[in-house]
Design a protein around this motif. Structure first.
Motif, PDB file in Angstrom:
ATOM      1  N   GLY A  17       0.792  -1.224   0.000  1.00 34.50           N
ATOM      2  CA  GLY A  17       0.000   0.000   0.000  1.00 34.50           C
ATOM      3  C   GLY A  17       0.819   1.266   0.000  1.00 34.50           C
ATOM      4  N   LEU A  18       2.145   1.150   0.166  1.00 31.77           N
ATOM      5  CA  LEU A  18       3.004   2.333   0.113  1.00 31.77           C
ATOM      6  C   LEU A  18       3.050   2.865  -1.313  1.00 31.77           C
ATOM      7  CD1 LEU A  18       5.090   4.139   1.679  1.00 31.77           C
ATOM      8  CD2 LEU A  18       6.850   2.601   0.779  1.00 31.77           C
TER       9      LEU A  18
ATOM     10  N   HIS B 142      -9.722   2.361 -11.213  1.00 36.19           N
ATOM     11  CA  HIS B 142      -9.688   3.016  -9.902  1.00 36.19           C
ATOM     12  C   HIS B 142      -8.889   2.143  -8.936  1.00 36.19           C
ATOM     13  CE1 HIS B 142     -12.514   5.915 -11.285  1.00 36.19           C
ATOM     14  NE2 HIS B 142     -13.535   5.070 -11.360  1.00 36.19           N
ATOM     15  N   SER B 143      -8.017   2.760  -8.194  1.00 35.86           N
ATOM     16  CA  SER B 143      -7.228   2.016  -7.200  1.00 35.86           C
ATOM     17  C   SER B 143      -6.935   2.924  -6.022  1.00 35.86           C
ATOM     18  CB  SER B 143      -5.921   1.500  -7.802  1.00 35.86           C
ATOM     19  OG  SER B 143      -5.133   2.573  -8.302  1.00 35.86           O
ATOM     20  N   GLY B 144      -6.747   2.305  -4.885  1.00 34.23           N
ATOM     21  CA  GLY B 144      -6.451   3.081  -3.686  1.00 34.23           C
ATOM     22  C   GLY B 144      -5.702   2.246  -2.671  1.00 34.23           C
ATOM     23  N   SER B 145      -5.047   2.919  -1.742  1.00 34.01           N
ATOM     24  CA  SER B 145      -4.309   2.222  -0.690  1.00 34.01           C
ATOM     25  C   SER B 145      -4.195   3.115   0.529  1.00 34.01           C
ATOM     26  CB  SER B 145      -2.907   1.814  -1.177  1.00 34.01           C
ATOM     27  OG  SER B 145      -2.110   2.969  -1.413  1.00 34.01           O
ATOM     28  N   GLY B 146      -3.872   2.504   1.647  1.00 34.90           N
ATOM     29  CA  GLY B 146      -3.692   3.258   2.880  1.00 34.90           C
ATOM     30  C   GLY B 146      -2.837   2.505   3.869  1.00 34.90           C
TER      31      GLY B 146
ATOM     32  N   VAL C 181      -0.473  -1.382   9.721  1.00 35.65           N
ATOM     33  CA  VAL C 181      -1.486  -2.179   9.012  1.00 35.65           C
ATOM     34  C   VAL C 181      -1.809  -1.428   7.727  1.00 35.65           C
ATOM     35  CG1 VAL C 181      -2.464  -3.287  11.045  1.00 35.65           C
ATOM     36  CG2 VAL C 181      -3.353  -1.073  10.314  1.00 35.65           C
ATOM     37  N   SER C 182      -2.087  -2.175   6.647  1.00 39.88           N
ATOM     38  CA  SER C 182      -2.286  -1.495   5.365  1.00 39.88           C
ATOM     39  C   SER C 182      -3.166  -2.336   4.460  1.00 39.88           C
ATOM     40  CB  SER C 182      -0.941  -1.233   4.684  1.00 39.88           C
ATOM     41  OG  SER C 182      -0.285  -2.467   4.408  1.00 39.88           O
ATOM     42  N   GLY C 183      -3.623  -1.714   3.384  1.00 38.04           N
ATOM     43  CA  GLY C 183      -4.420  -2.399   2.389  1.00 38.04           C
ATOM     44  C   GLY C 183      -4.353  -1.696   1.053  1.00 38.04           C
ATOM     45  N   ALA C 184      -4.664  -2.447  -0.014  1.00 37.17           N
ATOM     46  CA  ALA C 184      -4.711  -1.884  -1.375  1.00 37.17           C
ATOM     47  C   ALA C 184      -5.915  -2.480  -2.095  1.00 37.17           C
ATOM     48  CB  ALA C 184      -3.426  -2.192  -2.134  1.00 37.17           C
ATOM     49  N   TYR C 185      -6.597  -1.646  -2.855  1.00 33.28           N
ATOM     50  CA  TYR C 185      -7.816  -2.065  -3.564  1.00 33.28           C
ATOM     51  C   TYR C 185      -7.677  -1.726  -5.048  1.00 33.28           C
ATOM     52  CZ  TYR C 185     -12.519  -1.586  -5.501  1.00 33.28           C
ATOM     53  OH  TYR C 185     -13.628  -1.654  -6.314  1.00 33.28           O
TER      54      TYR C 185
ATOM     55  N   ASN D 247      -6.565  -9.333  -8.230  1.00 30.71           N
ATOM     56  CA  ASN D 247      -6.875  -9.101  -6.821  1.00 30.71           C
ATOM     57  C   ASN D 247      -7.876  -7.967  -6.625  1.00 30.71           C
ATOM     58  OD1 ASN D 247      -4.936 -11.021  -5.575  1.00 30.71           O
ATOM     59  ND2 ASN D 247      -3.428  -9.715  -6.613  1.00 30.71           N
ATOM     60  N   ARG D 248      -8.795  -8.225  -5.711  1.00 33.43           N
ATOM     61  CA  ARG D 248      -9.712  -7.164  -5.281  1.00 33.43           C
ATOM     62  C   ARG D 248      -9.069  -6.350  -4.169  1.00 33.43           C
ATOM     63  NH1 ARG D 248     -13.362  -6.890  -1.121  1.00 33.43           N
ATOM     64  NH2 ARG D 248     -12.974  -9.086  -0.634  1.00 33.43           N
ATOM     65  N   ILE D 249      -8.509  -7.043  -3.193  1.00 26.96           N
ATOM     66  CA  ILE D 249      -7.897  -6.363  -2.058  1.00 26.96           C
ATOM     67  C   ILE D 249      -6.709  -7.174  -1.556  1.00 26.96           C
ATOM     68  CG2 ILE D 249      -9.387  -7.461  -0.315  1.00 26.96           C
ATOM     69  CD1 ILE D 249      -9.442  -4.668   1.087  1.00 26.96           C
ATOM     70  N   ILE D 250      -5.688  -6.473  -1.098  1.00 25.27           N
ATOM     71  CA  ILE D 250      -4.512  -7.087  -0.480  1.00 25.27           C
ATOM     72  C   ILE D 250      -4.285  -6.360   0.841  1.00 25.27           C
ATOM     73  CG2 ILE D 250      -2.127  -7.849  -0.834  1.00 25.27           C
ATOM     74  CD1 ILE D 250      -2.410  -7.123  -3.776  1.00 25.27           C
TER      75      ILE D 250
END
Length: 568
Positions: free
Chosen positions: A282-283, A452-456, A474-478, A507-510
């Motif tokens: 997610g970085l 569309h993509s996003g992360s945090g 903790v992190s995620g990417a969509y 992948n939908r989410i990691i």
């Protein structure tokens, strides 16, 4: 100092003269000569002589006062030359200080021995001082940097991607690699760097280069000799004058989250404390060629604009129409079939960023906000349209915000948030920036469909003391799914990303949760430092489509441990 003794002798001699001069006799002499009173002429002569001597004494006193002031300044200058002790002086310190002062005073008294005395003192000081790791060529200062790493890492499934984790392709447990673990020892992350500083008038210039051994691996790298390839990480020149800075070369993208202002140095960027060379899932980051302009509007507010290397990116998970040439996008290949320099690009990526840094009640706070403009352009050749070449151009974009808030002494709350339309490659290349669709007939032009993509990331970094730092994130990417039927294929066939029946790499989410620590158990300004760095992570990925009877997600536990020697 050398004129002080003659002046004192002159002062004593003059005093004796005043005491013994005529008309100033003692009481005994006055009684003996009372009968012979002096004439008025003799009295006048004696008064004139007395006034002359008083004028001489006054001039002498003024000269002595000036000399004392001059010597006082010299003594104060000597005191400033002596090193200041941080604590109360011991007996040996006082003795050494007195000896230095005496030597310096002697030097003032005997100028002909000054050069010898100063050279001896300088040699003694130089011998006792710790060596500094830098050297000069002309007016330029060269400062080496880097470390030597011995790293061991273990994964519960055989990801097989080396020291850096391919988050998007963790194997499922029902596969051969998903049922096997991996363990490796490596020195790949050892690093070498050098900084060169020089000032040209009012312009301060420095160049910096940094490299490691994590480059391209030959197929037999781990058979007999571990031929870890030397590679360039960053290489740039930075010019600073007044409130402006200009940077040119390869460096960390301006989109990379920062810890402090818009500094290009790794220590001032947020890339976690991880040993994993893919950092934290997610970085948002890149290391690429750029031309950057930075303006320091105030001591707290900084603005920057960067023109950077573009790369229209779809990755290896997307599926394309049968008639489309995937050489028009980067699909993660190192061949001419879509990847590296064979990928066409319309114009550079443009990134603007602003940061605010301030001390809030003695605690450091940093806020950053950046925007991205990234292009995509694809062609449909006349052989497909059966008429003329067709072209589709899109401008993708994104925005990223990050914070570094010191909530109490040494404890920092870290957050990053990124959302984009076509900027997926900046999430470590874990998903596509765009896919290609063909709507309608087989002769219809291709269109670039932005994803569309996003992360945090959220977490903390806690400096427990001078030797120990811990961190947890903790992190995620969509990634959005987008697809359509391929009109050039008679059997209904989907193309795009995340469609029904798509590969489990769509992948939908990691997600990732991690803990890291840095412990320094030995440190010397002269010889460097010895550290132990650890990282523990759990990664989970869930695809858009899961076939019946298959695992719904893939996961891996990872453990890294590192013994690091850091150059002084």
């Amino acid at each position: 100092m050398k004129t002080f003794v003659p002046i004192m002798l002159l002062f004593v001699f003059s005093t004796m003269t005043v005491t013994a001069m005529p008309g100033c006799a003692t009481a005994e002499e006055s009684g003996a000569s009372s009968a012979a009173a002096p004439s008025s002429q003799e009295i006048g002569q004696q008064l004139e002589q007395t006034q002359k001597i008083l004028r001489e004494q006054s001039e002498l006193m003024r000269t002595m006062h000036q000399e004392i002031e001059r010597q006082g300044k010299e003594i104060e200058s000597l005191r400033q030359r002596l090193p200041q002790a941080p604590t109360a002086l011991t007996t040996s310190d006082a003795t050494e200080g007195a000896a230095r002062l005496q030597s310096a005073v002697y030097t003032l008294r005997a100028p002909e021995h000054a050069a010898v005395a100063q050279a001896a003192e300088a040699a003694k000081d130089k011998k006792n001082e710790p060596a500094e790791l830098y050297f000069r060529i002309g007016n330029a200062t060269f400062t080496p940097s880097g470390w030597v790493d011995f790293t061991a890492y273990m994964r519960s499934t055989d990801v097989g991607s080396g020291l850096g984790t391919n988050f998007q392709s963790i194997p499922f447990s029902n596969t051969a690699l998903g049922g096997l673990s991996e363990f490796r020892l490596t020195a790949q992350s050892s690093r070498l760097g050098i900084r060169v500083d020089e000032s040209v008038g009012k312009t301060k210039a420095y160049g910096y280069t940094e490299a490691d051994f994590n480059g391209y691996q030959p197929s037999n790298a781990y058979v007999s000799t571990n031929s870890n390839t030397f590679r360039m990480r960053v290489y740039y020149l930075n010019l600073a004058r007044g409130n402006w800075e200009v940077l040119g070369g390869q460096g960390w993208s301006l989109l990379t989250p920062t810890r402090r202002a818009l500094s290009p140095f790794l220590a001032d960027l947020f890339t976690t404390f991880h040993l994993d060379t893919s950092y934290q899932l997610g970085l948002t980051y890149a290391r690429q060629t750029q031309l950057r302009f930075v303006y320091h509007a105030t001591p707290h507010w900084t603005m920057g604009l960067s023109v950077e290397e573009p790369e229209q990116y779809s990755g290896g998970a997307a599926t394309f129409p049968a008639l489309f040439s995937n050489a028009e996008t980067d699909i993660g290949s190192s061949t001419s079939s879509g990847g590296c320099t064979s990928t066409p690009n319309l114009h550079p990526d443009v990134i603007a960023k602003t940061t605010w840094d301030h001390n809030v009640r003695g605690l450091y706070w940093h806020l950053g906000l950046a925007g991205l403009l990234t292009p995509v352009r694809i062609d449909t050749p006349a052989s497909v349209t059966k008429t003329v070449l067709a072209r589709d151009t899109r401008e993708g974009g994104g925005v990223v915000a990050n914070t570094n808030l010191e909530l109490f002494k040494g404890f920092h709350l870290i957050t990053t948030a990124y959302w984009s339309d076509g900027g997926g490659r900046y999430i470590g290349g874990t998903g596509p920036g765009f896919i290609v669709l063909q709507q309608g007939a087989a002769t219809a032009p291709f269109s670039a469909a932005l994803i569309h993509s996003g992360s945090g990331i959220g977490g903390f970094e806690w400096i427990l003391d001078k030797r120990t730092t811990i961190a947890s994130y903790v992190s995620g990417a969509y990634f959005q799914r987008r697809f359509a039927l391929d009109p050039s294929v008679k059997t209904p066939t989907y193309v795009g990303y995340g469609f029904p029946g798509s590969a489990n790499t769509n992948n939908r989410i990691i997600r990732e949760a991690s803990f890291a620590s840095i412990s320094t158990f030995w440190q010397s300004k002269t010889y460097g430092a010895l550290q132990i760095v650890t990282q523990t992570s759990y990664v989970n990925r869930a695809p858009w489509y899961v076939a019946t009877g298959q695992p719904k997600d893939a996961h891996v536990f990872m453990e890294f441990m590192n013994l690091r020697y850091v150059l002084p």
